[in-house]
Design an enzyme around this catalytic site. Structure first.
Site, short mmCIF file in Angstrom:
data_model
loop_
_atom_site.label_atom_id
_atom_site.label_comp_id
_atom_site.label_asym_id
_atom_site.label_seq_id
_atom_site.Cartn_x
_atom_site.Cartn_y
_atom_site.Cartn_z
N SER A 166 0.87 -1.17 0.00
CA SER A 166 0.00 0.00 0.00
C SER A 166 0.91 1.22 0.00
O SER A 166 1.73 1.39 0.90
CB SER A 166 -0.86 -0.02 1.27
OG SER A 166 -1.58 1.18 1.40
N LYS A 192 -1.05 -1.13 -4.50
CA LYS A 192 -2.23 -0.32 -4.18
C LYS A 192 -1.76 1.08 -3.87
O LYS A 192 -0.78 1.27 -3.17
CB LYS A 192 -2.96 -0.96 -2.99
CG LYS A 192 -3.68 -0.02 -2.03
CD LYS A 192 -4.38 -0.81 -0.93
CE LYS A 192 -4.53 0.00 0.35
NZ LYS A 192 -5.10 -0.79 1.46
N LYS A 194 -3.00 5.05 -2.63
CA LYS A 194 -4.05 5.83 -1.99
C LYS A 194 -4.54 6.88 -2.97
O LYS A 194 -3.73 7.48 -3.70
CB LYS A 194 -3.52 6.51 -0.72
CG LYS A 194 -3.11 5.53 0.37
CD LYS A 194 -4.32 4.89 1.00
CE LYS A 194 -3.91 3.94 2.12
NZ LYS A 194 -5.07 3.31 2.77
N ASP A 219 -7.13 2.83 -3.01
CA ASP A 219 -7.86 2.90 -1.74
C ASP A 219 -8.20 4.36 -1.46
O ASP A 219 -7.31 5.21 -1.34
CB ASP A 219 -6.98 2.34 -0.61
CG ASP A 219 -7.70 2.24 0.73
OD1 ASP A 219 -8.87 2.67 0.82
OD2 ASP A 219 -7.09 1.72 1.68
N GLU A 244 -10.94 0.48 -3.20
CA GLU A 244 -11.24 0.17 -1.80
C GLU A 244 -11.94 1.37 -1.15
O GLU A 244 -11.50 2.51 -1.29
CB GLU A 244 -9.90 -0.13 -1.10
CG GLU A 244 -10.00 -0.76 0.27
CD GLU A 244 -8.60 -1.06 0.83
OE1 GLU A 244 -7.65 -1.26 0.05
OE2 GLU A 244 -8.48 -1.07 2.06
N ASP A 269 -13.52 -1.90 3.31
CA ASP A 269 -12.57 -1.95 4.43
C ASP A 269 -13.30 -1.38 5.65
O ASP A 269 -13.93 -2.12 6.43
CB ASP A 269 -11.31 -1.14 4.06
CG ASP A 269 -10.30 -0.97 5.20
OD1 ASP A 269 -10.60 -1.37 6.33
OD2 ASP A 269 -9.20 -0.40 4.96
N LYS A 293 -9.31 -6.85 8.45
CA LYS A 293 -8.27 -6.36 9.37
C LYS A 293 -8.60 -6.86 10.76
O LYS A 293 -9.74 -6.69 11.23
CB LYS A 293 -8.23 -4.83 9.38
CG LYS A 293 -7.62 -4.22 8.13
CD LYS A 293 -7.60 -2.72 8.20
CE LYS A 293 -6.95 -2.12 6.95
NZ LYS A 293 -7.23 -0.68 6.83
N GLY A 321 -3.55 -3.97 6.26
CA GLY A 321 -2.49 -3.62 7.21
C GLY A 321 -2.80 -2.28 7.85
O GLY A 321 -3.56 -1.48 7.31
O1 OSB Z 1 -7.00 1.81 4.61
O2 OSB Z 1 -5.71 0.15 4.44
C1 OSB Z 1 -5.96 1.27 4.90
C2 OSB Z 1 -2.95 2.42 6.95
C3 OSB Z 1 -3.57 3.14 7.95
C4 OSB Z 1 -4.94 3.26 7.93
C5 OSB Z 1 -5.69 2.67 6.91
C6 OSB Z 1 -5.07 1.94 5.91
C7 OSB Z 1 -3.68 1.85 5.92
C8 OSB Z 1 -2.93 1.18 4.88
C9 OSB Z 1 -1.57 0.68 5.27
O3 OSB Z 1 -3.28 1.10 3.73
C10 OSB Z 1 -1.30 -0.70 4.86
C11 OSB Z 1 0.01 -1.15 5.45
O4 OSB Z 1 0.07 -1.47 6.65
O5 OSB Z 1 0.97 -1.19 4.70
MG MG Z 2 -8.17 0.59 3.30
#
Ligand code: OSB
Ligand code: MG
Length: 400
Positions: A166, A192, A194, A219, A244, A269, A293, A321
């Site tokens: 991510s 992925k 953001k 995401d 996402e 999510d 999660k 994560g």
């Molecule tokens: O939406 O998946 C998410 C990190 C903090 C809060 C929300 C998210 C995330 C990540 C990090 O996408 C994923 C990772 O731990 O690498």
């Molecule tokens: Mg997410």
């Protein structure tokens, strides 16, 4: 199995009976007495800042829970963020709920399993990340007592886990493309990124132009509304594996409306807190993929239920994560061994986040983008106790 007096209690051991001169294993006795629980907060600077639609973070404040039960320490990590932005929880609210409600309900008690811990959580509404930290620590202890790998205790079957990354919002498109290049070269099976209004179509277009074939997803962390419908339809041209959580974090129904309009699969999510939510999302056709999660759903027991609901409907899932330290990371790996986790998870290598992780060995990813699950008892990674002590900024032990 509730047992009588203390003398009758055999803690965390295989009970043997001698029969005709031969020792045979009668049963596995896993009565665990929780003598004390330690709460601690550690501070860990991230190797690189992480930015989502709700902000940028450079240092993690991570709450760790240790359950001390006769000779075995089980560890759990609270995945709450520093601020109540991803969900209503934060490191500080989780500390309060664990300190005042959850830990006092468990110290001095006998338990057989992590699953039993889940069924005996006090009647605190929500605060699932706080509950998960404690419940998962008990599963971690149970696996050690039973001398079983945690993943086997959970019912896992996979031994090589497909892994993705991510990548947060960066300072510039160039910086993002550089990051993508690094992770593609490292072998990760899914990238992925953001997205949010103003950081979406251009970014996806540039990534697709340079890497037409990679498995790519995005995401939004709830940064769009249905007013963006025409805009969101433009995402279809990028052949994404998924988008996402495009809409509100507390919504399922409106995601179903959106899903009907998009070719791209929606993955939920934030909206999914438990197996009933998963079932509702599946029935409503609000998504075609689920992110599971551990913290968001309240621990291993509920995560397994969400997984089972999805598997029964043949809906693929993957493990999300939360920028975890090695402790949470090792639990994510154990969860990802369940049969339904067919898509690459955000369970990437320790070195992407930390200069030095709190577990040994650190989590590494093969050039094929997989994590090899190990067969050691418990979480499969040792705790670096001295390092954790050095990173600790507050600590409190709760006794019966
Ligand atoms: O939406 O998946 C998410 C990190 C903090 C809060 C929300 C998210 C995330 C990540 C990090 O996408 C994923 C990772 O731990 O690498
Ligand atoms: Mg997410």
């Amino acid at each position: 199995m509730e047992q009588g007096g203390a003398g009758n209690r055999l803690n965390g051991c295989l009970r043997f009976a001698s029969l005709a001169g031969r020792a045979i294993a009668l049963e596995r006795c896993t009565q665990m007495k929780i003598e004390a629980i330690t709460l601690r907060e550690i501070r860990m600077p991230l190797v690189h800042f992480f930015e989502t639609s709700f902000g940028r973070i450079t240092d993690r404040r991570i709450l760790l829970v240790t359950v001390h039960c006769d000779g075995v320490d089980g560890w759990g990590e609270c995945t709450a963020g520093e601020h109540p932005f991803y969900s209503e929880e934060s490191t500080s609210t989780a500390w309060y709920v664990l300190r005042e409600y959850l830990a006092p309900a468990f110290v001095g008690k006998n338990l057989e399993s992590g699953r039993e811990a889940a069924s005996r959580m006090p009647a605190v509404r929500m605060h699932r990340m706080a509950k998960a930290a404690l419940e998962n620590a008990i599963w971690d202890a149970e696996a050690q007592v039973k001398q079983l790998p945690l993943w086997k205790l959970l019912g896992g079957t996979r031994s090589q886990l497909p892994t993705g990354v991510s990548i947060g919002i960066q300072n510039s498109h160039e910086q993002l493309l550089e990051k993508v290049a690094v992770e593609v070269a490292a072998g990760y099976q899914r990238i992925k990124v953001k997205v949010k209004p103003g950081w979406d179509l251009d970014v996806l277009e540039k990534i697709r132009a340079r890497w037409p074939q990679i498995l790519l997803s995005c995401d939004a962390n709830s940064s769009y509304t249905l007013e963006y419908l025409d805009h969101l339809k433009k995402f279809d041209q990028f052949r994404l594996l998924m988008i996402e959580q495009p809409l509100w974090s507390d919504e399922i129904y409106f995601h179903a409306m959106l899903q009907r309009e998009l070719a791209t699969s929606i993955c939920l999510d934030e909206s999914i807190h438990h197996a009933r939510h998963a079932l509702a999302a599946i029935e409503m056709k609000a998504c075609r993929i689920l992110n599971i999660k551990l913290g968001r759903v309240g621990g291993f027991a509920e995560a397994i239920r969400v997984h089972d609901v999805a598997l029964a409907s043949e809906m693929p899932v993957w493990c999300g994560g939360m920028l975890e330290s090695g402790i949470g990371r090792s639990h994510n790996i154990a969860l990802s061994t369940l049969a339904g986790f067919s898509l690459p998870g955000d369970i990437s290598a320790s070195a992407r986040y930390w200069h030095e992780d709190v577990i040994e060995p650190a989590v590494t990813v093969s050039p094929q983008g997989t994590i090899a699950v190990n067969n050691a008892a418990g979480r499969g990674y040792e705790i670096k106790g001295d390092l954790i002590e050095r990173l600790t900024v507050r600590k409190e032990m709760i006794w019966a």
